[in-house]
Design an enzyme around this catalytic site. Structure first.
Site, PDB file in Angstrom:
ATOM      1  N   ASP A 204      -1.158  -0.266  -4.796  1.00  0.00           N
ATOM      2  CA  ASP A 204      -2.472   0.307  -5.131  1.00  0.00           C
ATOM      3  C   ASP A 204      -2.415   1.774  -5.528  1.00  0.00           C
ATOM      4  O   ASP A 204      -3.335   2.290  -6.151  1.00  0.00           O
ATOM      5  CB  ASP A 204      -3.453   0.113  -3.969  1.00  0.00           C
ATOM      6  CG  ASP A 204      -2.940   0.731  -2.666  1.00  0.00           C
ATOM      7  OD1 ASP A 204      -1.739   1.059  -2.588  1.00  0.00           O
ATOM      8  OD2 ASP A 204      -3.739   0.860  -1.719  1.00  0.00           O
TER       9      ASP A 204
ATOM     10  N   LYS B 242      -6.251  -1.826   6.717  1.00  0.00           N
ATOM     11  CA  LYS B 242      -6.379  -2.147   5.289  1.00  0.00           C
ATOM     12  C   LYS B 242      -7.093  -3.475   5.044  1.00  0.00           C
ATOM     13  O   LYS B 242      -7.147  -3.957   3.914  1.00  0.00           O
ATOM     14  CB  LYS B 242      -4.996  -2.199   4.620  1.00  0.00           C
ATOM     15  CG  LYS B 242      -4.261  -0.860   4.621  1.00  0.00           C
ATOM     16  CD  LYS B 242      -4.924   0.197   3.741  1.00  0.00           C
ATOM     17  CE  LYS B 242      -4.132   1.491   3.768  1.00  0.00           C
ATOM     18  NZ  LYS B 242      -4.727   2.539   2.911  1.00  0.00           N
TER      19      LYS B 242
ATOM     20  N   ASP C  76       1.846   3.403   3.065  1.00  0.00           N
ATOM     21  CA  ASP C  76       0.765   4.377   3.014  1.00  0.00           C
ATOM     22  C   ASP C  76       0.479   4.988   4.376  1.00  0.00           C
ATOM     23  O   ASP C  76       0.462   6.199   4.536  1.00  0.00           O
ATOM     24  CB  ASP C  76      -0.506   3.712   2.479  1.00  0.00           C
ATOM     25  CG  ASP C  76      -1.591   4.743   2.194  1.00  0.00           C
ATOM     26  OD1 ASP C  76      -1.275   5.762   1.556  1.00  0.00           O
ATOM     27  OD2 ASP C  76      -2.733   4.541   2.621  1.00  0.00           O
TER      28      ASP C  76
ATOM     29  N   ASP D  49       0.830  -1.194   0.000  1.00  0.00           N
ATOM     30  CA  ASP D  49       0.000   0.000   0.000  1.00  0.00           C
ATOM     31  C   ASP D  49       0.871   1.254   0.000  1.00  0.00           C
ATOM     32  O   ASP D  49       1.791   1.374   0.802  1.00  0.00           O
ATOM     33  CB  ASP D  49      -0.917  -0.006   1.225  1.00  0.00           C
ATOM     34  CG  ASP D  49      -2.264   0.588   0.910  1.00  0.00           C
ATOM     35  OD1 ASP D  49      -2.323   1.803   0.678  1.00  0.00           O
ATOM     36  OD2 ASP D  49      -3.258  -0.165   0.889  1.00  0.00           O
TER      37      ASP D  49
ATOM     38  N   SER E 217      -6.656   4.006  -1.961  1.00  0.00           N
ATOM     39  CA  SER E 217      -6.705   2.568  -1.705  1.00  0.00           C
ATOM     40  C   SER E 217      -8.039   1.951  -2.116  1.00  0.00           C
ATOM     41  O   SER E 217      -8.076   0.807  -2.570  1.00  0.00           O
ATOM     42  CB  SER E 217      -6.437   2.299  -0.223  1.00  0.00           C
ATOM     43  OG  SER E 217      -5.196   2.850   0.145  1.00  0.00           O
TER      44      SER E 217
ATOM     45  N   ALA F 245     -15.865   6.500   1.220  1.00  0.00           N
ATOM     46  CA  ALA F 245     -16.595   5.820   2.291  1.00  0.00           C
ATOM     47  C   ALA F 245     -15.821   5.654   3.590  1.00  0.00           C
ATOM     48  O   ALA F 245     -16.374   5.800   4.670  1.00  0.00           O
ATOM     49  CB  ALA F 245     -17.031   4.441   1.788  1.00  0.00           C
TER      50      ALA F 245
ATOM     51  N   HIS G 103       1.536   8.805   5.331  1.00  0.00           N
ATOM     52  CA  HIS G 103       0.555   9.857   5.627  1.00  0.00           C
ATOM     53  C   HIS G 103       0.936  10.711   6.835  1.00  0.00           C
ATOM     54  O   HIS G 103       0.416  11.807   7.000  1.00  0.00           O
ATOM     55  CB  HIS G 103      -0.825   9.244   5.881  1.00  0.00           C
ATOM     56  CG  HIS G 103      -1.620   9.015   4.638  1.00  0.00           C
ATOM     57  ND1 HIS G 103      -1.784   9.974   3.662  1.00  0.00           N
ATOM     58  CD2 HIS G 103      -2.317   7.931   4.213  1.00  0.00           C
ATOM     59  CE1 HIS G 103      -2.555   9.489   2.696  1.00  0.00           C
ATOM     60  NE2 HIS G 103      -2.885   8.249   3.006  1.00  0.00           N
TER      61      HIS G 103
ATOM     62  N   HIS H 105      -1.230  10.936  -1.076  1.00  0.00           N
ATOM     63  CA  HIS H 105      -0.885  10.010  -2.153  1.00  0.00           C
ATOM     64  C   HIS H 105      -0.235  10.815  -3.282  1.00  0.00           C
ATOM     65  O   HIS H 105      -0.156  12.034  -3.219  1.00  0.00           O
ATOM     66  CB  HIS H 105      -2.141   9.307  -2.671  1.00  0.00           C
ATOM     67  CG  HIS H 105      -2.832   8.495  -1.621  1.00  0.00           C
ATOM     68  ND1 HIS H 105      -4.110   8.012  -1.771  1.00  0.00           N
ATOM     69  CD2 HIS H 105      -2.430   8.086  -0.403  1.00  0.00           C
ATOM     70  CE1 HIS H 105      -4.461   7.337  -0.694  1.00  0.00           C
ATOM     71  NE2 HIS H 105      -3.459   7.377   0.157  1.00  0.00           N
TER      72      HIS H 105
END
Length: 559
Positions: free
Chosen positions: A471, A361, A430, A28, A81, A287, A434, A501
């Site tokens: 991803d 994840k 990931d 990721d 993702s 979401a 972040h 990202h």
């Protein structure tokens, strides 16, 4: 034929055998960028990934993981993702979140749908509340969509509107919240001139208020609830721009972690708590960071924190955030119908599957992979394992996360002989990327690389095949850059850290003792993207993909 009249039987691949175990690894946030000191993947010790890249050029390549390749509106839209795993699992490109909302707003359909009609019933006598991320990052929400929603709602009869803002600084530059708030205030002032009582009611930073995900930390949602619903927060201000500027002036303050605040009137009363009869719309389209607040707003038997007061409201999401939970039950824009995913095809064709990640994840390697669908296609053919993520700390504190634990579960699944596909997500690049902590992200990349080795060693033992991909990008570039690619500096001369990202492509590598001789990446698909991976994996399982899937990345040449 399957229950829905679909022919689930996949034709055999003419040149590739069935029954090989495939280790499918998603790194990721692992993109490909120029090598410099801000590329944590380059700086980190990653001997395994390095060897895949250097080992066999015909079995390593880059694929696109952003923009139109994953169903987003433009090439300026960075991948994420959710859309990445949708594409990886579905094998086709579906219009995603932002694009669906753009289309519904442009056509006006959003204001004709069941979801909007439902909230509209509160307009005559009550308040419309809009809760979401105030940003133009395009990952969770977009400011222009909020402004169109405000305009449309006022035209549809909303007389009193309150906006509950969450500041970003993660998908956009830290500090940009002030400018966004000024733009929003300007639009609200125009609505007030037209007789609509429209104003900002509360706010806070996205990582500290409301937008937690995967039930990692309910106190984040509670802070939002207290400000938005109860009108209670540690800080009170007369307007949002002043609030953000003041709170950002505190030591170590940033947009992501601003404390909650409420806007009060001249008498010190909050201007917009949510009360009985009001309508509430969460306007984020993505979401994952809306599910928890949706549960708090929608569920009668909610027990994650004391809500104190539970107003009877009409609540709708911008989209439905969880198709399996049907949450929320009302929403403004219909989701993409992702059907016939590779996972479902493979279970129908006898491929037993194991999927594993840690909490942050886990949904990506299961729910999103399977076309936004919870649960198993066939519980006799599949096993999904979730390893609990660290909670109560930021991910740079323990940057190794659960990489080794995930890899060991995968190793055991591979060696058990029970599965033909063992699929994992390694979140380190990931989640730690972040945080903007470069040193920690270097440790994270090394940990992910070590986890890959554990899985590849197991594949070696059973004569299997590996597919290693990602991803979207993140850890490969940790600074904001100018047009010539040089790092941007702030006023004090420090580099501006990039926490979001990226628009970079991601690698895919294939290999292992079970890979048939003559298998190599095709040269005629230079613009291949994540959606091409599903057909590729189906081939490696010995099958041909359905005809409407994006083409496989591999070919078999006779040696």
């Amino acid at each position: 034929m399957g229950s829905s009249g679909i022919d689930w039987k996949l034709p055999d691949h003419p040149k590739l055998p069935k029954g090989k175990v495939i280790g499918l690894i998603v790194l990721d946030g692992w993109g490909e960028a120029n090598a410099d000191q801000y590329n944590c993947i380059h700086v980190a010790e990653t001997p395994v990934m390095d060897s895949l890249k250097k080992g066999a050029p015909e079995r390593w390549r880059l694929v696109r993981a952003h923009g139109t390749a994953v169903g987003l509106p433009t090439e300026d839209d960075m991948g994420n993702s959710e859309v990445g795993h949708n594409a990886l699992g579905a094998g086709r490109i579906f219009a995603q979140g932002a694009k669906l909302v753009d289309a519904a707003l442009a056509s006006g359909k959003i204001f004709e749908g069941e979801g909007f009609k439902y909230v509209k019933e509160s307009f005559e006598t009550n308040t419309l509340h809009l809760i979401g991320l105030m940003s133009d990052g395009g990952v969770h929400s977009r400011l222009d969509q909020l402004l169109l929603l405000l305009k449309g709602a006022s035209e549809q009869g909303a007389k009193k509107i309150r906006v509950h803002i969450l500041t970003d600084g993660r998908d956009v530059l830290d500090g940009s919240s002030v400018g966004f708030a000024e733009i929003l205030e300007n639009d609200l002032a125009k609505l007030r001139e037209k007789g609509v009582d429209a104003q900002i009611a509360s706010g806070g930073g996205r990582m500290y208020v409301t937008m937690d995900r995967y039930e990692n930390d309910w106190s984040v949602v509670k802070r939002g609830w207290d400000a938005q619903v109860l009108g209670e927060a540690p800080y009170k201000f007369k307007n949002a721009v002043e609030a953000i500027k003041t709170l950002r002036a505190e030591p170590n303050a940033n947009d992501q972690y601003l404390p909650p605040f409420v806007i009060v009137d001249d008498s010190g009363k909050p201007v917009g708590p949510i009360v009985d009869g009001d309508a509430v719309v969460t306007f984020n389209f993505r979401a994952d960071r809306m599910v928890m607040i949706a549960k708090a707003l929608e569920y009668a038997d909610f027990d994650k924190f004391d809500r104190v007061r539970v107003p009877k409201i009409r609540y709708a999401g911008m989209l439905q955030y969880d198709g399996e939970l049907k949450l929320p039950s009302h929403y403004l824009v219909e989701p993409p119908e992702i059907d016939r995913t590779s996972g479902e095809y493979l279970t129908y064709n006898g491929v037993r599957t194991f999927a594993c990640s840690e909490t942050v994840k886990f949904g990506h390697v299961t729910f999103f992979w399977n076309g936004n669908r919870s649960g198993y296609f066939n519980d006799k053919m599949e096993e999904y394992v979730e390893i609990p993520s660290d909670s109560g700390i930021t991910f740079n504190v323990q940057p190794k996360m659960k990489a080794v634990e995930i890899a060991e579960k995968a190793r055991d699944a591979i060696l058990s002989g029970k599965f033909e596909q063992v699929r994992v997500n390694l979140p380190n690049g990931d989640m730690v990327g972040h945080t903007g902590d470069i040193e920690a992200t270097i440790v994270a990349c090394k940990a992910a690389d070590e986890a890959v080795k554990i899985i590849l060693d197991a594949i070696e033992k059973v004569g299997g095949i590996y597919v290693v991909t990602a991803d979207h990008g993140n850890a490969e570039d940790m600074v904001k850059r100018n047009k010539t690619g040089q790092p941007l500096l702030d006023k004090s001369g420090n580099i501006q850290i990039l926490t979001s990202h990226t628009l970079q492509p991601v690698p895919i590598a294939i290999g292992g003792p079970g890979l048939a001789p003559g298998v190599r990446f095709r040269k005629d698909l230079p613009s291949g993207g994540l959606a091409n991976v599903a057909a590729t994996v189906m081939n490696l399982h010995g099958f041909q993909a359905p005809s409407d899937y994006e083409p496989s990345l591999i070919e078999v040449v006779d040696n």
